[in-house]
Design a protein around this motif. Sequence first.
Motif, short mmCIF file in Angstrom:
data_model
loop_
_atom_site.label_atom_id
_atom_site.label_comp_id
_atom_site.label_asym_id
_atom_site.label_seq_id
_atom_site.Cartn_x
_atom_site.Cartn_y
_atom_site.Cartn_z
N THR A 177 6.14 5.41 0.83
CA THR A 177 4.99 6.25 1.19
C THR A 177 4.46 7.00 -0.03
O THR A 177 3.26 7.26 -0.14
CB THR A 177 5.39 7.26 2.27
OG1 THR A 177 6.60 7.92 1.86
CG2 THR A 177 5.61 6.57 3.60
N VAL A 178 5.38 7.40 -0.93
CA VAL A 178 4.99 8.21 -2.10
C VAL A 178 5.51 7.64 -3.41
O VAL A 178 5.17 8.13 -4.48
CB VAL A 178 5.50 9.66 -1.94
CG1 VAL A 178 4.85 10.36 -0.76
CG2 VAL A 178 7.02 9.70 -1.80
N GLY A 179 6.33 6.61 -3.37
CA GLY A 179 6.94 6.05 -4.58
C GLY A 179 8.41 6.42 -4.61
O GLY A 179 8.88 7.26 -3.84
N ALA B 39 9.62 10.58 0.78
CA ALA B 39 8.93 11.85 0.65
C ALA B 39 9.87 13.05 0.77
O ALA B 39 9.61 14.10 0.18
CB ALA B 39 7.82 11.95 1.69
N ASP B 40 10.96 12.90 1.53
CA ASP B 40 11.88 14.03 1.71
C ASP B 40 12.59 14.41 0.42
O ASP B 40 13.23 15.47 0.37
CB ASP B 40 12.92 13.68 2.77
CG ASP B 40 12.38 13.90 4.18
OD1 ASP B 40 11.63 14.87 4.39
OD2 ASP B 40 12.69 13.08 5.06
N PHE B 41 12.52 13.58 -0.61
CA PHE B 41 13.25 13.85 -1.84
C PHE B 41 12.33 14.20 -3.00
O PHE B 41 12.77 14.31 -4.14
CB PHE B 41 14.12 12.64 -2.20
CG PHE B 41 14.99 12.21 -1.05
CD1 PHE B 41 16.03 13.01 -0.61
CD2 PHE B 41 14.77 11.03 -0.38
CE1 PHE B 41 16.81 12.65 0.47
CE2 PHE B 41 15.55 10.64 0.70
CZ PHE B 41 16.58 11.46 1.12
N GLY B 42 11.04 14.36 -2.70
CA GLY B 42 10.10 14.84 -3.70
C GLY B 42 10.11 14.04 -4.98
O GLY B 42 10.19 12.81 -4.97
N ARG B 43 10.06 14.75 -6.09
CA ARG B 43 10.02 14.12 -7.40
C ARG B 43 11.40 14.03 -8.05
O ARG B 43 11.51 14.01 -9.28
CB ARG B 43 9.04 14.87 -8.31
CG ARG B 43 7.62 14.87 -7.78
CD ARG B 43 6.66 15.66 -8.67
NE ARG B 43 5.33 15.75 -8.09
CZ ARG B 43 4.36 14.84 -8.27
NH1 ARG B 43 4.60 13.79 -9.03
NH2 ARG B 43 3.18 15.00 -7.70
N VAL C 290 0.84 -1.20 0.00
CA VAL C 290 0.00 0.00 0.00
C VAL C 290 0.87 1.25 0.00
O VAL C 290 1.73 1.43 0.88
CB VAL C 290 -0.93 0.01 1.23
CG1 VAL C 290 -1.76 1.29 1.26
CG2 VAL C 290 -1.83 -1.22 1.21
N GLN C 291 0.64 2.11 -0.98
CA GLN C 291 1.32 3.41 -1.08
C GLN C 291 0.30 4.49 -0.75
O GLN C 291 -0.60 4.77 -1.54
CB GLN C 291 1.88 3.59 -2.49
CG GLN C 291 2.53 4.95 -2.76
CD GLN C 291 3.06 5.03 -4.18
OE1 GLN C 291 4.07 4.41 -4.51
NE2 GLN C 291 2.39 5.79 -5.05
N GLY C 292 0.43 5.08 0.44
CA GLY C 292 -0.60 6.01 0.92
C GLY C 292 -0.55 7.39 0.31
O GLY C 292 -1.48 8.17 0.47
N ASN C 293 0.55 7.71 -0.39
CA ASN C 293 0.76 9.06 -0.91
C ASN C 293 0.60 10.09 0.21
O ASN C 293 -0.09 11.10 0.08
CB ASN C 293 -0.18 9.37 -2.07
CG ASN C 293 0.19 10.65 -2.79
OD1 ASN C 293 1.37 11.03 -2.83
ND2 ASN C 293 -0.79 11.33 -3.36
N ALA C 294 1.25 9.79 1.34
CA ALA C 294 1.09 10.61 2.53
C ALA C 294 2.06 11.79 2.54
O ALA C 294 3.13 11.74 1.92
CB ALA C 294 1.33 9.76 3.78
N LYS C 295 1.70 12.83 3.25
CA LYS C 295 2.60 13.96 3.47
C LYS C 295 3.55 13.59 4.59
O LYS C 295 3.35 13.96 5.75
CB LYS C 295 1.79 15.22 3.81
CG LYS C 295 0.96 15.74 2.66
CD LYS C 295 0.24 17.02 3.04
CE LYS C 295 -0.54 17.60 1.88
NZ LYS C 295 -1.24 18.86 2.22
N SER C 296 4.58 12.86 4.24
CA SER C 296 5.47 12.28 5.25
C SER C 296 6.88 12.84 5.20
O SER C 296 7.79 12.28 5.83
CB SER C 296 5.51 10.76 5.10
OG SER C 296 5.76 10.38 3.75
#
Length: 574
Positions: free
Chosen positions: A488-490, A457-461, A261-267
Amino acid sequence: MSSAFPAAPAAAPRRAHWIVSLALAALGGLALDAATPSLAWWPMALVGAPLVLAAVWQQRAGLGALSGAVAGAAFWMPQISWLTLYLGPIPWLALCGVMIAWFALFGLAAALATRGLARLRLSPQAVVAVQSFAVAGLWVLREQLQSTWPYGGFAWGRLAHTQAEGPLAPLVSWVGFSGLSGLLALAGAVLGAVLVAAWFGTGIAAVPDAADAQDVQGSKLRSRRLRLLAVVVGASLALGMLALVPPAHVERAGTLRVAAVQGNAKSAIFDDRENGDVFRDHVEATATLLDRLEAEGETVDAIVWPENSAEFALPDQPYRELALRELSERADAPIVVGTVLRDPDDTFTNSTLVYDEAGGTGVRYDKRRPVPFAEYMPNREFFRALVPDLVDLVRLDYRAGTRSAVLEIDGAGGSFAAGIAICFDIIFDDHAVALMGRGPTGGGVESQVIFAQTNNADFGRTDESAQQLAIARLRAVETGRALVNISTVGTSAIVLPDGADVDRLTPFTRDAMVAEVPLSTGETPALRYGPVVAAAWMLLGAAGVIAGVIVGAIRGPIDGSVFRRRNAAQRETD
């Protein structure tokens, strides 16, 4: 003479002009970066390594070190530019500085080794072979040292990593990461030596007579460059043959139907969120997954959440535990979650727990490799004096885990052994050994599948998550295990033991992936003999630079102009 390396008496070893050397180093470093995600043009590694090695081939020590530093800067500064996204240039420059220093030391050692060994009283072909093995060994030695020091090292940006999506990836199951890096560096060294020979002289010695002088100035120069082409074609054919090697076989012990599960959370550290938001995102994404499975009449044996997905102190959060129990009961499967735990001695760990319909199972793994300057602050007072604002962002000092890296989990279809790697755990070779039940935290039970939980998430896109997935993909091939890389975000993907994706999620979307993967038993040759292969390469590198220095000292300094005058005098006599 048919050889690409014309025979000659020992004289001043040929090398690229200093301007050309620095240009080759820069181009080589950039090519190596292009071979990694996001571009992932894996053939560029077969261009970049020869260029870097041609730059330092038979150079004077100072220029060898400078060329190595230029190559390191050209590679590392774009490679880890993702560090600047939230934290600015200081951490990026600091880590780049360390990695560039390792490259400079490599350039110095490679120059000393090749320049000294060039004066061995062997055939030109034998000399190049000795030089090439020495330089390949030094390349592996540099990678091993940077993976160890300082503060536990940074096992990123290795030459083997460039082949994650290339045809040479199966080799990593036979020779390991260091073995593959060594083979690629060896091919690069041969090509680099021939490049120096064809464009900057003989590559071994000064020109001894009038015939060779005409060779350099006339038609035979073209012939030598044709021989360069022949060597390139030969090396390409050799690598092509290696690309036909299949992955090492390991036994299969059934299958596991797994969901991630990838929640796409603001983590991320600076994300604007409330306590519980990250957990809630993964609960909702899991509920959506179960809706889909129920509609399709499908089930899973286990569900995996990412690193930090359950936020802080999950066992102390009864409502969150209740939510996990309800989801597990609905799925009839355990849920593997990530959380930060505070132990009774007031130390913190980045941990993995397993929950089922009854609650916490007591199965736990603690991250073995906390990241310095992110999960703990080494020498805090010293660095606070330099950059207090950045240092104080790291509020907790996580300790290194000592529990087994392999968890025995009671899945819906029966028990299985899952090797756990939290974030950067996956990049270290000793953790692969632990996943096989060996080493200080192996626990004696080998994994059948790998769950690689991470929070990118700390490294964005940026490229960071794709680079990490490339390393994880090679780790799946090396171990012969299916691997679930869940973020968390991919970037999130389920990878089969041959390195192929069986499912993958779009980054920065709330989604889940489901796949049936094999459970594996037994060790690949890479895991059984990989440390020996790495040690052999490093010994070759160390022996090469020592021998080069000794030979250079015994033979004494060489002034190429003296040999040119001697050759001119010989021609006049003739």
